[in-house]
Design a protein around this motif. Structure first.
Motif, PDB file in Angstrom:
ATOM      1  N   GLU A  44       0.824  -1.203   0.000  1.00  0.00           N
ATOM      2  CA  GLU A  44       0.000   0.000   0.000  1.00  0.00           C
ATOM      3  C   GLU A  44       0.861   1.256   0.000  1.00  0.00           C
ATOM      4  N   ARG A  45       1.900   1.253   0.809  1.00  0.00           N
ATOM      5  CA  ARG A  45       2.782   2.426   0.881  1.00  0.00           C
ATOM      6  C   ARG A  45       3.520   2.651  -0.436  1.00  0.00           C
ATOM      7  N   VAL A  46       3.998   1.573  -1.037  1.00  0.00           N
ATOM      8  CA  VAL A  46       4.724   1.696  -2.304  1.00  0.00           C
ATOM      9  C   VAL A  46       3.781   2.183  -3.406  1.00  0.00           C
ATOM     10  N   MET A  47       2.571   1.640  -3.444  1.00  0.00           N
ATOM     11  CA  MET A  47       1.620   2.042  -4.473  1.00  0.00           C
ATOM     12  C   MET A  47       1.119   3.472  -4.262  1.00  0.00           C
ATOM     13  N   ASP A  48       1.017   3.901  -3.007  1.00  0.00           N
ATOM     14  CA  ASP A  48       0.542   5.251  -2.713  1.00  0.00           C
ATOM     15  C   ASP A  48       1.582   6.336  -3.016  1.00  0.00           C
ATOM     16  N   HIS A  49       2.845   5.926  -3.177  1.00  0.00           N
ATOM     17  CA  HIS A  49       3.925   6.896  -3.418  1.00  0.00           C
ATOM     18  C   HIS A  49       4.768   6.450  -4.616  1.00  0.00           C
ATOM     19  N   PRO A  50       4.192   6.489  -5.810  1.00  0.00           N
ATOM     20  CA  PRO A  50       4.884   5.957  -6.988  1.00  0.00           C
ATOM     21  C   PRO A  50       6.149   6.719  -7.382  1.00  0.00           C
ATOM     22  N   LEU A  51       6.306   7.940  -6.920  1.00  0.00           N
ATOM     23  CA  LEU A  51       7.482   8.720  -7.287  1.00  0.00           C
ATOM     24  C   LEU A  51       8.591   8.638  -6.235  1.00  0.00           C
ATOM     25  N   THR A  52       8.318   7.947  -5.133  1.00  0.00           N
ATOM     26  CA  THR A  52       9.318   7.747  -4.091  1.00  0.00           C
ATOM     27  C   THR A  52       9.943   6.376  -4.286  1.00  0.00           C
ATOM     28  N   SER A  53      11.244   6.308  -4.108  1.00  0.00           N
ATOM     29  CA  SER A  53      11.958   5.044  -4.255  1.00  0.00           C
ATOM     30  C   SER A  53      11.385   3.987  -3.305  1.00  0.00           C
ATOM     31  N   ALA A  54      11.112   2.814  -3.842  1.00  0.00           N
ATOM     32  CA  ALA A  54      10.608   1.714  -3.014  1.00  0.00           C
ATOM     33  C   ALA A  54      11.608   1.372  -1.919  1.00  0.00           C
ATOM     34  N   ASP A  55      12.886   1.460  -2.217  1.00  0.00           N
ATOM     35  CA  ASP A  55      13.914   1.200  -1.194  1.00  0.00           C
ATOM     36  C   ASP A  55      13.728   2.124   0.003  1.00  0.00           C
ATOM     37  N   ASP A  56      13.489   3.398  -0.272  1.00  0.00           N
ATOM     38  CA  ASP A  56      13.305   4.370   0.805  1.00  0.00           C
ATOM     39  C   ASP A  56      12.048   4.068   1.617  1.00  0.00           C
ATOM     40  N   ILE A  57      10.983   3.716   0.931  1.00  0.00           N
ATOM     41  CA  ILE A  57       9.719   3.416   1.607  1.00  0.00           C
ATOM     42  C   ILE A  57       9.865   2.194   2.498  1.00  0.00           C
ATOM     43  N   ILE A  58      10.483   1.155   1.978  1.00  0.00           N
ATOM     44  CA  ILE A  58      10.643  -0.094   2.735  1.00  0.00           C
ATOM     45  C   ILE A  58      11.586   0.116   3.912  1.00  0.00           C
ATOM     46  N   ASN A  59      12.672   0.842   3.691  1.00  0.00           N
ATOM     47  CA  ASN A  59      13.624   1.116   4.770  1.00  0.00           C
ATOM     48  C   ASN A  59      12.957   1.934   5.878  1.00  0.00           C
ATOM     49  N   GLU A  60      12.188   2.951   5.503  1.00  0.00           N
ATOM     50  CA  GLU A  60      11.489   3.768   6.499  1.00  0.00           C
ATOM     51  C   GLU A  60      10.501   2.922   7.307  1.00  0.00           C
ATOM     52  N   PHE A  61       9.788   2.035   6.613  1.00  0.00           N
ATOM     53  CA  PHE A  61       8.833   1.151   7.287  1.00  0.00           C
ATOM     54  C   PHE A  61       9.563   0.258   8.290  1.00  0.00           C
ATOM     55  N   ALA A  62      10.684  -0.329   7.871  1.00  0.00           N
ATOM     56  CA  ALA A  62      11.447  -1.209   8.765  1.00  0.00           C
ATOM     57  C   ALA A  62      11.906  -0.455  10.006  1.00  0.00           C
ATOM     58  N   LEU A  63      12.406   0.744   9.805  1.00  0.00           N
ATOM     59  CA  LEU A  63      12.879   1.543  10.938  1.00  0.00           C
ATOM     60  C   LEU A  63      11.740   1.927  11.880  1.00  0.00           C
ATOM     61  N   LYS A  64      10.593   2.318  11.317  1.00  0.00           N
ATOM     62  CA  LYS A  64       9.439   2.671  12.145  1.00  0.00           C
ATOM     63  C   LYS A  64       8.961   1.467  12.958  1.00  0.00           C
ATOM     64  N   MET A  65       8.884   0.318  12.314  1.00  0.00           N
ATOM     65  CA  MET A  65       8.419  -0.873  13.016  1.00  0.00           C
ATOM     66  C   MET A  65       9.388  -1.256  14.140  1.00  0.00           C
ATOM     67  N   GLU A  66      10.671  -1.121  13.890  1.00  0.00           N
ATOM     68  CA  GLU A  66      11.671  -1.403  14.926  1.00  0.00           C
ATOM     69  C   GLU A  66      11.511  -0.434  16.093  1.00  0.00           C
ATOM     70  N   LEU A  67      11.317   0.832  15.785  1.00  0.00           N
ATOM     71  CA  LEU A  67      11.106   1.841  16.828  1.00  0.00           C
ATOM     72  C   LEU A  67       9.842   1.542  17.624  1.00  0.00           C
ATOM     73  N   PHE A  68       8.759   1.229  16.929  1.00  0.00           N
ATOM     74  CA  PHE A  68       7.508   0.908  17.625  1.00  0.00           C
ATOM     75  C   PHE A  68       7.672  -0.308  18.531  1.00  0.00           C
ATOM     76  N   SER A  69       8.418  -1.305  18.074  1.00  0.00           N
ATOM     77  CA  SER A  69       8.600  -2.510  18.888  1.00  0.00           C
ATOM     78  C   SER A  69       9.369  -2.212  20.169  1.00  0.00           C
ATOM     79  N   ARG A  70      10.245  -1.228  20.103  1.00  0.00           N
ATOM     80  CA  ARG A  70      11.023  -0.869  21.297  1.00  0.00           C
ATOM     81  C   ARG A  70      10.259   0.034  22.246  1.00  0.00           C
ATOM     82  N   GLU A  71       9.265   0.759  21.728  1.00  0.00           N
ATOM     83  CA  GLU A  71       8.546   1.731  22.549  1.00  0.00           C
ATOM     84  C   GLU A  71       7.334   1.160  23.281  1.00  0.00           C
TER      85      GLU A  71
END
Length: 96
Positions: A44-71
């Protein structure tokens, strides 16, 4: 566009993830469910942001999920976010 990324994520879903079923142990069931949830969140995130690099979207998601798991102190939420981060990291490796 992110068409190749979308195809790669769907291939990951179809080839590497198993669907949860009631015969699985509880933790395996939740891990399978959360993995599928993470894949569809990424799609959904990749499809919603077609002009943003998928690598950036996936990396941001991974980092957010890691942060949420720690909080969080909620063990189920912690598992969900950890699994989502792991899934995103596995998918990122497919782009290398």
């Amino acid at each position: 566009m992110n068409d190749i990324a979308i195809d790669t994520i769907m291939r990951f879903r179809n080839e590497r993830l198993i669907s949860p079923n009631e015969d699985m142990p509880r933790e395996s069931y939740f891990k399978a469910s959360y993995s599928i949830w993470a894949v569809y969140e990424l799609l959904e995130r990749v499809m919603d942001h077609p002009l943003t690099s998928a690598d950036d979207i996936i990396n941001e998601f991974a980092l957010k999920m890691e942060l949420f798991s720690r909080e969080t102190d909620d063990e189920e939420a912690k598992l969900k976010f950890r699994v989502a981060s792991d899934v995103a990291e596995e998918i990122m490796l497919l782009f290398v």
